[in-house]
Design a protein around this motif. Structure first.
Motif, PDB file in Angstrom:
ATOM      1  N   GLY A  84       0.795  -1.218   0.000  1.00 24.36           N
ATOM      2  CA  GLY A  84       0.000   0.000   0.000  1.00 24.36           C
ATOM      3  C   GLY A  84       0.830   1.272   0.000  1.00 24.36           C
ATOM      4  N   ASN A  85       2.141   1.165   0.123  1.00 25.95           N
ATOM      5  CA  ASN A  85       3.033   2.328   0.139  1.00 25.95           C
ATOM      6  C   ASN A  85       4.042   2.233  -1.000  1.00 25.95           C
ATOM      7  OD1 ASN A  85       1.672   2.789   2.495  1.00 25.95           O
ATOM      8  ND2 ASN A  85       3.485   3.106   3.741  1.00 25.95           N
ATOM      9  N   ARG A  86       4.778   3.311  -1.209  1.00 23.35           N
ATOM     10  CA  ARG A  86       5.851   3.316  -2.204  1.00 23.35           C
ATOM     11  C   ARG A  86       7.107   2.696  -1.614  1.00 23.35           C
ATOM     12  NH1 ARG A  86       5.447   8.653  -5.852  1.00 23.35           N
ATOM     13  NH2 ARG A  86       3.199   8.639  -6.073  1.00 23.35           N
ATOM     14  N   PRO A  87       7.969   2.136  -2.469  1.00 26.66           N
ATOM     15  CA  PRO A  87       9.211   1.551  -1.946  1.00 26.66           C
ATOM     16  C   PRO A  87      10.187   2.620  -1.467  1.00 26.66           C
ATOM     17  CG  PRO A  87       9.122   1.363  -4.341  1.00 26.66           C
ATOM     18  CD  PRO A  87       7.810   1.922  -3.902  1.00 26.66           C
ATOM     19  N   VAL A  88      10.985   2.254  -0.491  1.00 26.10           N
ATOM     20  CA  VAL A  88      12.103   3.079  -0.022  1.00 26.10           C
ATOM     21  C   VAL A  88      13.358   2.422  -0.590  1.00 26.10           C
ATOM     22  CG1 VAL A  88      13.348   3.936   1.985  1.00 26.10           C
ATOM     23  CG2 VAL A  88      10.866   3.682   2.078  1.00 26.10           C
ATOM     24  N   VAL A  89      14.181   3.218  -1.300  1.00 28.26           N
ATOM     25  CA  VAL A  89      15.285   2.664  -2.092  1.00 28.26           C
ATOM     26  C   VAL A  89      16.602   3.342  -1.724  1.00 28.26           C
ATOM     27  CG1 VAL A  89      16.156   2.314  -4.445  1.00 28.26           C
ATOM     28  CG2 VAL A  89      13.684   2.260  -4.009  1.00 28.26           C
ATOM     29  N   ASP A  90      17.668   2.554  -1.724  1.00 27.75           N
ATOM     30  CA  ASP A  90      19.030   3.087  -1.668  1.00 27.75           C
ATOM     31  C   ASP A  90      19.778   2.459  -2.837  1.00 27.75           C
ATOM     32  OD1 ASP A  90      21.363   4.384  -0.880  1.00 27.75           O
ATOM     33  OD2 ASP A  90      21.950   2.763   0.478  1.00 27.75           O
ATOM     34  N   LYS A  91      20.230   3.293  -3.765  1.00 25.93           N
ATOM     35  CA  LYS A  91      20.928   2.801  -4.948  1.00 25.93           C
ATOM     36  C   LYS A  91      22.131   3.696  -5.195  1.00 25.93           C
ATOM     37  CE  LYS A  91      20.392   1.660  -9.803  1.00 25.93           C
ATOM     38  NZ  LYS A  91      19.485   1.508 -10.937  1.00 25.93           N
ATOM     39  N   GLY A  92      23.250   3.059  -5.549  1.00 27.19           N
ATOM     40  CA  GLY A  92      24.459   3.818  -5.835  1.00 27.19           C
ATOM     41  C   GLY A  92      25.628   2.888  -6.092  1.00 27.19           C
ATOM     42  N   ARG A  93      26.833   3.464  -6.036  1.00 19.26           N
ATOM     43  CA  ARG A  93      28.053   2.681  -6.205  1.00 19.26           C
ATOM     44  C   ARG A  93      28.686   2.511  -4.821  1.00 19.26           C
ATOM     45  NH1 ARG A  93      30.086   1.703 -10.904  1.00 19.26           N
ATOM     46  NH2 ARG A  93      32.246   1.918 -10.251  1.00 19.26           N
ATOM     47  N   PHE A  94      28.730   1.275  -4.357  1.00 13.76           N
ATOM     48  CA  PHE A  94      29.217   0.970  -3.013  1.00 13.76           C
ATOM     49  C   PHE A  94      30.235  -0.159  -3.061  1.00 13.76           C
ATOM     50  CE2 PHE A  94      24.656   2.134  -2.653  1.00 13.76           C
ATOM     51  CZ  PHE A  94      24.800   3.326  -1.989  1.00 13.76           C
ATOM     52  N   LYS A  95      31.098  -0.211  -2.047  1.00 15.49           N
ATOM     53  CA  LYS A  95      32.087  -1.281  -1.939  1.00 15.49           C
ATOM     54  C   LYS A  95      31.526  -2.515  -1.242  1.00 15.49           C
ATOM     55  CE  LYS A  95      36.276   1.480  -1.795  1.00 15.49           C
ATOM     56  NZ  LYS A  95      37.487   1.771  -1.021  1.00 15.49           N
ATOM     57  N   HIS A  96      30.740  -2.318  -0.187  1.00 13.47           N
ATOM     58  CA  HIS A  96      30.329  -3.438   0.656  1.00 13.47           C
ATOM     59  C   HIS A  96      28.825  -3.663   0.699  1.00 13.47           C
ATOM     60  CE1 HIS A  96      29.352  -5.359   4.580  1.00 13.47           C
ATOM     61  NE2 HIS A  96      30.297  -6.180   4.159  1.00 13.47           N
ATOM     62  N   HIS A  97      28.052  -2.601   0.955  1.00 15.83           N
ATOM     63  CA  HIS A  97      26.607  -2.802   1.110  1.00 15.83           C
ATOM     64  C   HIS A  97      25.803  -1.577   0.688  1.00 15.83           C
ATOM     65  CE1 HIS A  97      27.617  -0.833   4.936  1.00 15.83           C
ATOM     66  NE2 HIS A  97      26.363  -0.411   4.941  1.00 15.83           N
ATOM     67  N   ALA A  98      24.564  -1.825   0.315  1.00 15.78           N
ATOM     68  CA  ALA A  98      23.592  -0.773   0.038  1.00 15.78           C
ATOM     69  C   ALA A  98      22.571  -0.794   1.172  1.00 15.78           C
ATOM     70  CB  ALA A  98      22.892  -1.015  -1.296  1.00 15.78           C
ATOM     71  N   GLY A  99      22.198   0.382   1.620  1.00 16.93           N
ATOM     72  CA  GLY A  99      21.258   0.462   2.730  1.00 16.93           C
ATOM     73  C   GLY A  99      22.009   0.838   3.982  1.00 16.93           C
ATOM     74  N   PRO A 100      21.349   0.791   5.074  1.00 13.57           N
ATOM     75  CA  PRO A 100      20.029   0.225   5.331  1.00 13.57           C
ATOM     76  C   PRO A 100      18.889   1.157   4.918  1.00 13.57           C
ATOM     77  CG  PRO A 100      20.932   1.106   7.349  1.00 13.57           C
ATOM     78  CD  PRO A 100      22.000   1.277   6.295  1.00 13.57           C
ATOM     79  N   VAL A 101      17.744   0.551   4.603  1.00 10.35           N
ATOM     80  CA  VAL A 101      16.508   1.289   4.396  1.00 10.35           C
ATOM     81  C   VAL A 101      15.444   0.666   5.292  1.00 10.35           C
ATOM     82  CG1 VAL A 101      17.013   2.118   2.079  1.00 10.35           C
ATOM     83  CG2 VAL A 101      15.907  -0.077   2.351  1.00 10.35           C
TER      84      VAL A 101
END
Length: 128
Positions: A84-101
């Protein structure tokens, strides 16, 4: 009370405090400091280039995509969407991890996605 007894009590108190802190850090099912999510891990979604770790605490769901082989920066993403809601996103160029979201899902299902380069995983509706 003499000064020797005071020192012994202070040393005992410091030892108890240090031991309780070590136990809290080593407790199974809790998020690691590197992941940055609070709560307990409720799901892991592995894929070729990494895994998405899903944590839950109260009505909140937190997700992190972790690369299998950290090193050079690469395109990574992670998203979580409460029904029922829109997604929360973390996107980019990372070495180890994306997020947290994190989202407040309450008792609603969530949809989790994660990717490293061109490899990805999508959960479908989970935690319903």
């Amino acid at each position: 009370m003499d000064s020797g007894a005071i020192r012994r009590r202070l040393a005992l108190g410091a030892a108890v405090l240090a031991a309780s802190g070590a136990l809290a850090l080593a407790a199974p099912g809790t998020a690691s400091a590197a992941d940055g999510c609070a709560g307990r891990e409720v799901r892991t979604l592995p894929f070729g280039a990494g895994a998405v770790h899903v944590y839950k605490r109260g009505g909140y769901v937190c997700v992190v995509t972790v690369a299998r082989d950290p090193g050079a920066k690469r395109v990574m993403s992670v998203s979580v969407q409460a029904r029922g809601n829109r997604p929360v996103v973390d996107k980019g160029r990372f070495k180890h991890h994306a997020g947290p979201v994190t989202v407040h899902a309450g008792q609603r299902c969530v949809w989790v996605k994660g990717s490293v380069n061109h490899d990805s995983v999508s959960s479908g509706w989970i935690l319903c």
